[in-house]
Design a protein around this motif. Structure first.
Motif, mmCIF file in Angstrom:
data_model
loop_
_atom_site.group_PDB
_atom_site.id
_atom_site.type_symbol
_atom_site.label_atom_id
_atom_site.label_comp_id
_atom_site.label_asym_id
_atom_site.label_seq_id
_atom_site.Cartn_x
_atom_site.Cartn_y
_atom_site.Cartn_z
ATOM 1 N N LYS A 142 0.733 -1.057 0.299
ATOM 2 C CA LYS A 142 -0.043 0.279 -0.274
ATOM 3 C C LYS A 142 0.496 0.867 -0.037
ATOM 4 O O LYS A 142 2.190 1.364 0.300
ATOM 5 N N PHE A 143 0.051 2.375 -0.328
ATOM 6 C CA PHE A 143 1.297 3.912 -0.756
ATOM 7 C C PHE A 143 0.754 4.830 -0.577
ATOM 8 O O PHE A 143 -0.973 4.346 -1.281
ATOM 9 N N CYS A 144 0.833 5.860 0.022
ATOM 10 C CA CYS A 144 -0.070 6.505 -0.286
ATOM 11 C C CYS A 144 0.063 7.960 -1.325
ATOM 12 O O CYS A 144 1.828 8.196 -1.201
ATOM 13 N N LYS A 145 -0.852 8.277 -2.296
ATOM 14 C CA LYS A 145 -0.112 9.433 -3.244
ATOM 15 C C LYS A 145 0.556 10.698 -2.957
ATOM 16 O O LYS A 145 1.272 10.817 -3.458
ATOM 17 N N ARG A 146 0.640 11.208 -1.644
ATOM 18 C CA ARG A 146 1.096 11.996 -1.557
ATOM 19 C C ARG A 146 2.267 12.220 -1.245
ATOM 20 O O ARG A 146 3.489 13.465 -0.940
ATOM 21 N N CYS A 147 2.140 10.625 0.066
ATOM 22 C CA CYS A 147 3.696 10.502 0.334
ATOM 23 C C CYS A 147 4.580 10.253 -0.881
ATOM 24 O O CYS A 147 5.985 10.520 -0.904
ATOM 25 N N VAL A 148 4.343 9.692 -2.423
ATOM 26 C CA VAL A 148 4.877 9.658 -3.461
ATOM 27 C C VAL A 148 5.546 10.229 -4.085
ATOM 28 O O VAL A 148 6.911 10.448 -3.833
ATOM 29 N N ALA A 149 4.879 11.302 -4.009
ATOM 30 C CA ALA A 149 4.907 12.381 -4.798
ATOM 31 C C ALA A 149 6.105 13.241 -3.520
ATOM 32 O O ALA A 149 7.115 13.545 -4.127
ATOM 33 N N PHE A 191 14.080 12.331 -2.513
ATOM 34 C CA PHE A 191 14.623 11.533 -2.266
ATOM 35 C C PHE A 191 15.282 11.109 -3.839
ATOM 36 O O PHE A 191 16.036 10.493 -3.841
ATOM 37 N N GLY A 192 14.464 11.408 -5.091
ATOM 38 C CA GLY A 192 14.277 11.144 -6.206
ATOM 39 C C GLY A 192 13.699 10.232 -6.616
ATOM 40 O O GLY A 192 13.653 9.750 -7.246
ATOM 41 N N TRP A 193 13.464 9.310 -5.285
ATOM 42 C CA TRP A 193 12.606 7.873 -5.818
ATOM 43 C C TRP A 193 11.333 8.009 -4.594
ATOM 44 O O TRP A 193 11.763 8.018 -3.320
ATOM 45 N N ALA A 194 10.536 6.602 -5.103
ATOM 46 C CA ALA A 194 9.028 6.346 -4.079
ATOM 47 C C ALA A 194 10.209 5.258 -3.256
ATOM 48 O O ALA A 194 10.403 4.522 -3.714
ATOM 49 N N ILE A 195 9.381 5.342 -2.244
ATOM 50 C CA ILE A 195 9.627 3.975 -1.022
ATOM 51 C C ILE A 195 8.515 4.091 -0.875
ATOM 52 O O ILE A 195 7.283 4.010 -0.537
#
Length: 594
Positions: free
Chosen positions: A219-226, A232-236
């Protein structure tokens, strides 16, 4: 200090996947080979291995990176995206300062996410090869929920991210499940996952028996990814988003996106990443209104706090005391100490239906939460531990805020006046042993089984069982059985005959058979061993019959056939099952040739 590496022959030697026939891939590798690389001091002679530099934490990882190919960048038109104009350069170091250092393991990042980032930044060719280099196992890194071989990971990274225990507890879902188990059980699990693999880990944690789905969608949050891409330059993948009881992001107050991949982790050959084009199934959690959002936010906050706790911190006995104290404050506890489940059910039903609807409506990994069953399992001292999701859903429904729920569970004093202090209650077994000791003392002092059982608050049947366990001699109660009938029943049970059949043949009630097995532990063990042997023989026969009927079929195909015996053998006779598997790859005519 640095030399330009321009030898295509050398590139083919250190990079077995050197793209010979792909023009785009050749342009990529040519671009990389034109850069000066540190660590190749004094030139490169034929057959030489580049020297290790301090940027590599271990020789295994150095070999993994040096055997990588530019084709695994996922590049288009020859230039890595992180080196194009306007791209974020924080995701890697400049090429003239290679080899790369290990990426930072963020405090909220999952171990799986870090492995995916390492693979991408080191230009890994194969996910299996990266997993082998990091964990000494081809599939360990691809399991996104539970770890294995963590001690090998600590060795490969030279402890750069803490010891194996810390990594397992803070960056995998073990940190979510183990606080709700006993300390001894948690330590045993940690020892196993750090030293090797635990194939039946979910069985040991009781996940299948709980009725909660065993597959945990990422699971991920769209705002956290942005924000991660910006920072960092990439999502986690963030660990607070991954618990089964978390459906919303506490930081941004918005629903999470569920990621579902049809392939099981051991069958994947690539990484799932939140910021890459979706090659899997994704769906955002649907939250039905403000009230539902408040409850789900409460559950997310409690889940995040539970992940920071030590193993065994919220064990079953502590939570039972909290529930019973809450029941007493709401008039749902009788003077005798019995919990009135009906009263609790009526009080919590309204909120619990909202939570139940949210989990039933999930696009992937939906589950049903039965309030009546949860209350029966979580409010009794003698019951086994429940799934953390059930405890967290109950706490969220009982208390007005996550802070109130956490404060109630972690109170130093005893919240319940009808039970001993929490510190004095490790679990139900301690109390039962104390009552049994009192019972044995009374019987040895001359009391009858019935009077001693009544004095300690157990039934006469339990008293008879305790007397047999402690070898106490007492006059047996009258049995309404014909001469020789009791011995015939015992003989059938020793042979492993099913209890219902034994009762029908001897014209006695099933309760009589249950009481006999409960009172005579040796007979019960003999019956259980016989039943196990019978089940083992039946399932082995079924499996071997399938192998004979379907020569050359794969294990996956055989497992889909009815009455295959696979599940029982995998759980109870795995060594024999493993020894039978090689026959799956024998050609049908092998035996004829020999």
């Amino acid at each position: 200090m640095s030399r330009v590496l321009g030898s295509r022959k050398f590139a083919a030697r250190i990079c077995p996947t050197y793209p010979r026939n792909n023009s785009s891939g050749r342009r990529v590798l040519n671009f990389i080979l034109a850069q000066p690389i540190l660590g190749l001091r004094g030139g490169v002679r034929q057959g030489a291995v580049p020297r290790r530099t301090t940027a590599y934490p271990s020789p295994a990882l150095a070999r993994c990176e040096m055997s990588s190919s530019a084709a695994s960048f996922g590049l288009a038109k020859g230039i890595p995206p992180q080196f194009r104009k306007g791209a974020h350069l924080s995701s890697t170091r400049p090429l003239d300062r290679w080899p790369l250092k290990l990426p930072t393991l963020q405090c909220e990042e999952t171990l799986y996410s870090w492995c995916a980032t390492y693979h991408r930044r080191s230009m890994g060719v194969s996910a299996l090869a990266t997993s082998q280099a990091l964990f000494g196992s081809k599939y360990a890194a691809l399991r996104h929920d539970f770890p294995s071989h963590v001690a090998q990971f600590e060795t490969a990274t030279e402890g750069a991210f803490g010891n194996a225990r810390q990594v397992a507890l803070r960056h995998t879902l073990l940190g979510y499940f183990l606080p709700f188990s006993s300390r001894d059980f948690a330590e045993d699990i940690l020892t196993r996952v750090t030293s090797g693999a635990v194939p039946d880990l979910k069985m040991r944690l009781g996940i299948p028996a709980s009725g909660i789905r065993g597959y945990h969608p990422l699971k991920f949050c769209k705002r956290c990814v942005a924000q991660d891409v910006e920072k960092f330059g990439w999502a986690i993948w963030r660990i607070p988003h991954q618990p089964p009881s978390t459906l919303v992001c506490s930081r941004h107050q918005r629903p999470l996106v569920l990621t579902w991949n049809t392939a099981s982790p051991v069958h994947r050959r690539s990484w799932l990443l939140p910021d890459e084009p979706a090659t899997d199934h994704r769906a955002e959690v649907k939250v039905g209104g403000k009230r539902a959002d408040n409850l789900l936010q409460r559950m997310a906050a409690i889940s995040a706090h539970a992940q920071t706790l030590a193993p065994g911190a919220w064990r079953h006995a502590r939570l039972v005391a909290v529930y019973r104290h809450w029941a007493k404050l709401h008039g749902a506890l009788s003077p005798g100490g019995s919990v009135r489940h009906g009263a609790i059910f009526e009080t919590l039903l309204s909120d619990f239906r909202i939570v139940q609807s949210a989990f039933q409506g999930l696009a992937f990994g939906a589950c049903t939460l039965d309030l009546a069953a949860i209350l029966a399992n979580t409010t009794r001292w003698g019951s086994t531990s429940a799934h953390p999701l059930k405890h967290i859903a109950l706490l969220a429904a009982m208390f007005e805020s996550a802070e109130d729920a956490i404060r109630a569970v972690e109170a130093d004093g005893n919240p319940s006046t009808d039970e001993p202090r929490l510190e004095e209650r490790q679990d139900r077994t301690d109390v039962e042993l104390s009552r049994r000791d009192q019972f044995v003392h009374l019987v040895r002092g001359g009391a009858t089984i019935r009077s001693a059982a009544t004095s300690v608050g157990v039934t006469t049947t339990t008293g008879v069982r305790w007397a047999h366990i402690n070898s106490l001699h007492f006059p047996s109660r009258a049995k309404h059985l014909r001469t020789g009938q009791l011995e015939a029943i015992r003989n059938e049970l020793r042979a492993g005959v099913e209890r219902k059949i034994v009762a029908a043949r001897n014209e006695v009630s099933l309760t009589t058979i249950h009481r006999l097995l409960s009172a005579e532990h040796e007979l019960r063990d003999q019956w259980a061993n016989a039943r196990h042997a019978m089940a083992r023989a039946a399932n082995r026969t079924a499996w071997l019959n399938l192998l004979r009927k379907h020569p050359g079929a794969s294990a996956k195909t055989l497992r889909k056939l009815p009455s295959n015996g696979w599940a029982w053998l995998y759980r109870h006779d795995k060594s024999w099952l493993s020894s039978s598997l090689p026959t799956l790859w024998e050609r049908p005519d092998d035996s004829a040739e020999s």
